[in-house]
Design an enzyme around this catalytic site. Structure first.
Site, PDB file in Angstrom:
ATOM      1  N   ASN A  33      13.463  -8.208  -3.800  1.00  0.00           N
ATOM      2  CA  ASN A  33      12.065  -8.313  -4.213  1.00  0.00           C
ATOM      3  C   ASN A  33      11.651  -9.753  -4.509  1.00  0.00           C
ATOM      4  O   ASN A  33      10.471 -10.088  -4.416  1.00  0.00           O
ATOM      5  CB  ASN A  33      11.801  -7.388  -5.396  1.00  0.00           C
ATOM      6  CG  ASN A  33      11.745  -5.931  -4.948  1.00  0.00           C
ATOM      7  OD1 ASN A  33      11.709  -5.659  -3.750  1.00  0.00           O
ATOM      8  ND2 ASN A  33      11.748  -5.009  -5.878  1.00  0.00           N
ATOM      9  N   ALA A  38       0.842  -1.206   0.000  1.00  0.00           N
ATOM     10  CA  ALA A  38       0.000   0.000   0.000  1.00  0.00           C
ATOM     11  C   ALA A  38       0.870   1.246   0.000  1.00  0.00           C
ATOM     12  O   ALA A  38       0.579   2.242   0.656  1.00  0.00           O
ATOM     13  CB  ALA A  38      -0.945  -0.021   1.206  1.00  0.00           C
ATOM     14  N   GLY A  39       1.966   1.163  -0.727  1.00  0.00           N
ATOM     15  CA  GLY A  39       2.865   2.318  -0.876  1.00  0.00           C
ATOM     16  C   GLY A  39       2.312   3.263  -1.928  1.00  0.00           C
ATOM     17  O   GLY A  39       1.093   3.334  -2.145  1.00  0.00           O
ATOM     18  N   ASN A  76       9.225  -4.335  -9.489  1.00  0.00           N
ATOM     19  CA  ASN A  76      10.398  -4.448 -10.365  1.00  0.00           C
ATOM     20  C   ASN A  76      11.492  -5.328  -9.767  1.00  0.00           C
ATOM     21  O   ASN A  76      11.564  -5.445  -8.553  1.00  0.00           O
ATOM     22  CB  ASN A  76      10.976  -3.043 -10.618  1.00  0.00           C
ATOM     23  CG  ASN A  76      10.237  -2.345 -11.746  1.00  0.00           C
ATOM     24  OD1 ASN A  76       9.963  -2.954 -12.773  1.00  0.00           O
ATOM     25  ND2 ASN A  76       9.930  -1.078 -11.541  1.00  0.00           N
ATOM     26  N   ARG A  88       4.335   6.907 -21.704  1.00  0.00           N
ATOM     27  CA  ARG A  88       5.428   7.889 -21.704  1.00  0.00           C
ATOM     28  C   ARG A  88       5.796   8.268 -23.138  1.00  0.00           C
ATOM     29  O   ARG A  88       5.966   9.447 -23.463  1.00  0.00           O
ATOM     30  CB  ARG A  88       6.647   7.300 -20.979  1.00  0.00           C
ATOM     31  CG  ARG A  88       6.410   7.236 -19.480  1.00  0.00           C
ATOM     32  CD  ARG A  88       7.596   6.665 -18.723  1.00  0.00           C
ATOM     33  NE  ARG A  88       7.354   6.797 -17.287  1.00  0.00           N
ATOM     34  CZ  ARG A  88       7.768   5.933 -16.373  1.00  0.00           C
ATOM     35  NH1 ARG A  88       8.444   4.855 -16.731  1.00  0.00           N
ATOM     36  NH2 ARG A  88       7.512   6.137 -15.099  1.00  0.00           N
ATOM     37  N   ARG A 118      17.020  -1.175 -11.993  1.00  0.00           N
ATOM     38  CA  ARG A 118      15.931  -2.078 -11.612  1.00  0.00           C
ATOM     39  C   ARG A 118      16.491  -3.440 -11.248  1.00  0.00           C
ATOM     40  O   ARG A 118      15.978  -4.129 -10.378  1.00  0.00           O
ATOM     41  CB  ARG A 118      14.993  -2.272 -12.795  1.00  0.00           C
ATOM     42  CG  ARG A 118      14.072  -1.140 -13.030  1.00  0.00           C
ATOM     43  CD  ARG A 118      12.980  -1.573 -13.976  1.00  0.00           C
ATOM     44  NE  ARG A 118      12.143  -0.430 -14.275  1.00  0.00           N
ATOM     45  CZ  ARG A 118      12.410   0.429 -15.247  1.00  0.00           C
ATOM     46  NH1 ARG A 118      13.440   0.255 -16.029  1.00  0.00           N
ATOM     47  NH2 ARG A 118      11.629   1.461 -15.460  1.00  0.00           N
ATOM     48  N   HIS A 167      10.720  -4.419 -19.409  1.00  0.00           N
ATOM     49  CA  HIS A 167      10.630  -3.097 -18.802  1.00  0.00           C
ATOM     50  C   HIS A 167      12.020  -2.780 -18.296  1.00  0.00           C
ATOM     51  O   HIS A 167      12.475  -3.307 -17.322  1.00  0.00           O
ATOM     52  CB  HIS A 167       9.644  -3.180 -17.642  1.00  0.00           C
ATOM     53  CG  HIS A 167       9.307  -1.855 -17.052  1.00  0.00           C
ATOM     54  ND1 HIS A 167       8.966  -0.761 -17.800  1.00  0.00           N
ATOM     55  CD2 HIS A 167       9.215  -1.451 -15.767  1.00  0.00           C
ATOM     56  CE1 HIS A 167       8.690   0.256 -16.995  1.00  0.00           C
ATOM     57  NE2 HIS A 167       8.837  -0.138 -15.763  1.00  0.00           N
TER      58      HIS A 167
END
Ligand code: APR
Length: 308
Positions: free
Chosen positions: A95, A10-11, A120, A151, A88, A175
């Site tokens: 992660n 919930a960042g 990521n 973008r 990343r 990505h």
């Protein structure tokens, strides 16, 4: 019955996804985070905006997973955000542990959910979530291409002084530094991009698109982008929950498409109620195919770092 969307982490990205989903008024939202009381606080805050904005979505926060049971969509954003100067790829080991644990928890309680991964390094994390969940490939995908394309479209619209709505563009590949903006398949109101922007200038715009995440990180000084990433996730959720069958670039599991096998890479996919309903095969030039392959190779390298 209302749909149910769980957002883990919930960042910045996760809470903004929660807010955007609640505002759509078609699903209840559960926010999960490890920080005590934080997801509860953000959920209550979003809930209390309902009377003002006119939505009835129920929004709850939790530090556990029981409240996530029976979710239709689970968005995974939990992880450590990229810091200035950090690639990343540096994030991968931290992660990996987080996404493994989270996927186990959500998959057990929502065995029919569609998982959208955002953490990521994206393509590697989706691969991990696919493996850990044991879900079919149609129900695990990653958000990257919609953001990268947004973008690219922003910069093209700025360059030409036209509406972003008139700019069609596609970005393929992983990505990261190896993403492949498909300038040949991009156009403004049907006019090919190459006829509108000189090659040299276009190359600069492509480079700015590649560096889009880092540009925001450098400006923010702490944390990374979240307004455009959360909007991109919302578009994917829209297409799935409303069965819109929109075609957008997502990180999906390839089994021979584009000559790539057993890897998650960003390509155009049709999203509907069943998740990834079709992978669209574009006719790539040799150069584009080689760039996509290079991108796939870098995803493969990350996947092997994780020992998958
Ligand atoms: N379970 C649940 N939540 C977790 C866990 C875990 N095991 N580990 C970390 N989190 C939470 C953090 O407490 C934090 O609130 O994940 C949240 C991540 O939020 P931010 O740090 O604000 O990061 P954000 O900008 O939202 O980015 C999230 O998306 O774009 C990517 O690179 C970005 O991987 C990052 C992710």
């Amino acid at each position: 019955m209302r749909s149910k969307v769980t957002v883990v982490g919930a960042g910045n990205v996760g809470a903004t996804v929660g807010q955007r989903v609640a505002e759509r008024d078609y699903a209840d939202v559960t926010l999960v985070d490890v920080i005590p009381d934080m997801p509860q606080g953000k959920a209550l805050d979003i809930l209390e905006a309902g009377p003002v904005l006119g939505y009835d979505s129920l929004v709850i926060g939790s530090n556990g997973y029981d409240e996530t049971e029976g979710s239709d969509i689970v968005v995974i954003t939990s992880g450590i955000a990229r810091k200035p100067g950090m690639s990343r790829d540096d994030l991968i080991r931290t992660n990996q542990g987080i996404v493994t644990q989270v996927t186990q928890e959500v998959a057990r309680r929502s065995p029919n959910a569609i998982i959208i991964c955002v953490t990521n390094p994206l393509d590697a994390m989706v691969q991990l979530a696919h493996k850990v969940s044991g879900f079919p490939k149609q129900r695990v995908l990653g958000m990257a291409g919609v953001l990268d394309t947004a973008r690219f479209r922003t910069f093209i619209a700025q360059e030409l002084g036209v509406s972003v709505r008139d700019v069609q563009a596609f970005v393929l590949g992983g990505h990261g530094d190896t993403m492949v903006p498909l300038t040949r398949a991009s156009s403004v109101a049907g006019v090919p991009l190459a006829d509108l922007i000189p090659a040299e200038r276009l190359a600069q715009i492509v480079q700015r698109t590649r560096d889009g995440g880092a540009e925001i990180v450098a400006l923010l000084k702490q944390g990374s982008a979240y307004y455009a990433p959360s909007a991109s996730v919302l578009q994917m959720i829209d297409s799935i929950l409303l069965d819109k069958k929109m075609i957008m670039p997502c990180s999906v599991y390839l089994e021979g498409e584009y000559g790539i096998n057993g890897l998650f890479v960003g390509v155009p996919a049709k999203l509907g109620a069943k998740g990834v309903e079709e992978i669209i095969q574009l006719d790539l030039s040799h150069e584009e195919q080689a760039a996509l392959q290079k991108s796939a190779d870098s995803v493969k390298e990350l996947v092997s770092v994780m020992g998958l």
